[in-house]
Design an enzyme around this catalytic site. Structure first.
Site, PDB file in Angstrom:
ATOM      1  N   ARG A  92      41.901 -50.745  10.917  1.00 22.22           N
ATOM      2  CA  ARG A  92      42.196 -49.214  11.340  1.00 22.22           C
ATOM      3  C   ARG A  92      40.924 -48.537  11.026  1.00 22.22           C
ATOM      4  NH1 ARG A  92      44.455 -44.488   7.960  1.00 22.22           N
ATOM      5  NH2 ARG A  92      44.688 -42.841   9.534  1.00 22.22           N
ATOM      6  N   ASN A 160      47.861 -38.667  14.097  1.00 19.48           N
ATOM      7  CA  ASN A 160      48.906 -39.473  13.305  1.00 19.48           C
ATOM      8  C   ASN A 160      48.938 -38.748  11.867  1.00 19.48           C
ATOM      9  OD1 ASN A 160      46.532 -41.203  12.864  1.00 19.48           O
ATOM     10  ND2 ASN A 160      47.829 -42.299  11.564  1.00 19.48           N
ATOM     11  N   GLU A 161      47.715 -38.411  11.427  1.00 18.18           N
ATOM     12  CA  GLU A 161      47.742 -37.907   9.725  1.00 18.18           C
ATOM     13  C   GLU A 161      47.908 -36.280  10.137  1.00 18.18           C
ATOM     14  OE1 GLU A 161      44.289 -38.795   7.525  1.00 18.18           O
ATOM     15  OE2 GLU A 161      44.772 -40.896   7.625  1.00 18.18           O
ATOM     16  N   ASN A 162      47.729 -35.752  11.410  1.00 13.49           N
ATOM     17  CA  ASN A 162      48.347 -34.415  11.550  1.00 13.49           C
ATOM     18  C   ASN A 162      49.797 -34.211  11.499  1.00 13.49           C
ATOM     19  OD1 ASN A 162      45.733 -35.051  13.134  1.00 13.49           O
ATOM     20  ND2 ASN A 162      45.614 -32.880  13.503  1.00 13.49           N
TER      21      ASN A 162
END
Length: 181
Positions: A92, A160-162
């Site tokens: 990733r 996605n990390e948001n």
């Protein structure tokens, strides 16, 4: 007037395309790896690539040198070596890190290491404005144009990390900028 010709020249997965003038003079030449595949997802992390079932096993790639953020090919190659030695088939590419050199993707292509490529939208909520949406679109378009020819890239992801940032900092609250992603 110029025309593009694709030379029959190919070395491994590297192909060249040459822009010639009508008189046959070489105006520009580009050599890149290029690949195509058929990809299906039947459940999370289970992919069918060219009809073959593949389960992703891998790690998160963050900047190899967090102090200077200068790409170091030798260090990146060692990381790919460790991924191979650890029987990983995927990495990733963390969107919050710096961009890596194209040669990194060439090496992942050569080794058959699959890349989950994130856009650079890292931890935290984004203001939901037309200006921010446009900047996110431009950044995503840049990444796709730059890296789309690499057969190692199997997934594009952003934001996605948001979600994770909202869940840690403001659990249960509305997600600002959700529609961007």
């Amino acid at each position: 007037m110029a025309r593009w010709t694709i030379n029959g020249e190919s070395t491994g997965a590297r192909n060249s395309i040459t822009l010639l003038s009508t008189g046959g003079e070489i105006l520009d030449r580009c050599v890149k790896s290029f690949g195509m595949r058929d990809l299906e997802v039947d459940m999370p992390f289970n992919f069918k690539i060219n009809g073959i079932q593949v389960k992703l096993w891998g790690a998160n790639y963050t900047p190899a040198n967090g102090l200077t953020h200068v790409y170091d090919h030798d260090r990146a190659t060692k990381i790919l070596d460790m991924a191979e030695t650890g029987n990983m088939n995927s990495l990733r590419m963390w969107g919050g890190g710096n961009r890596v050199d194209d040669v990194f993707y060439d090496e992942a292509d050569r080794r058959g290491i699959l890349i989950w490529q994130e856009f650079p939208n890292n931890f935290g909520m984004q203001p939901d404005s037309d200006e921010i949406r446009d900047l996110c679109r431009q950044e995503a378009a840049y990444y796709i144009r730059t890296y789309r020819h690499h057969p190692s890239i199997i997934l594009w992801c952003g934001g996605n990390e948001n979600y994770m940032g909202r869940d840690f900092s403001y659990p249960g609250e509305p997600f600002i900028g959700r529609e961007i992603f």
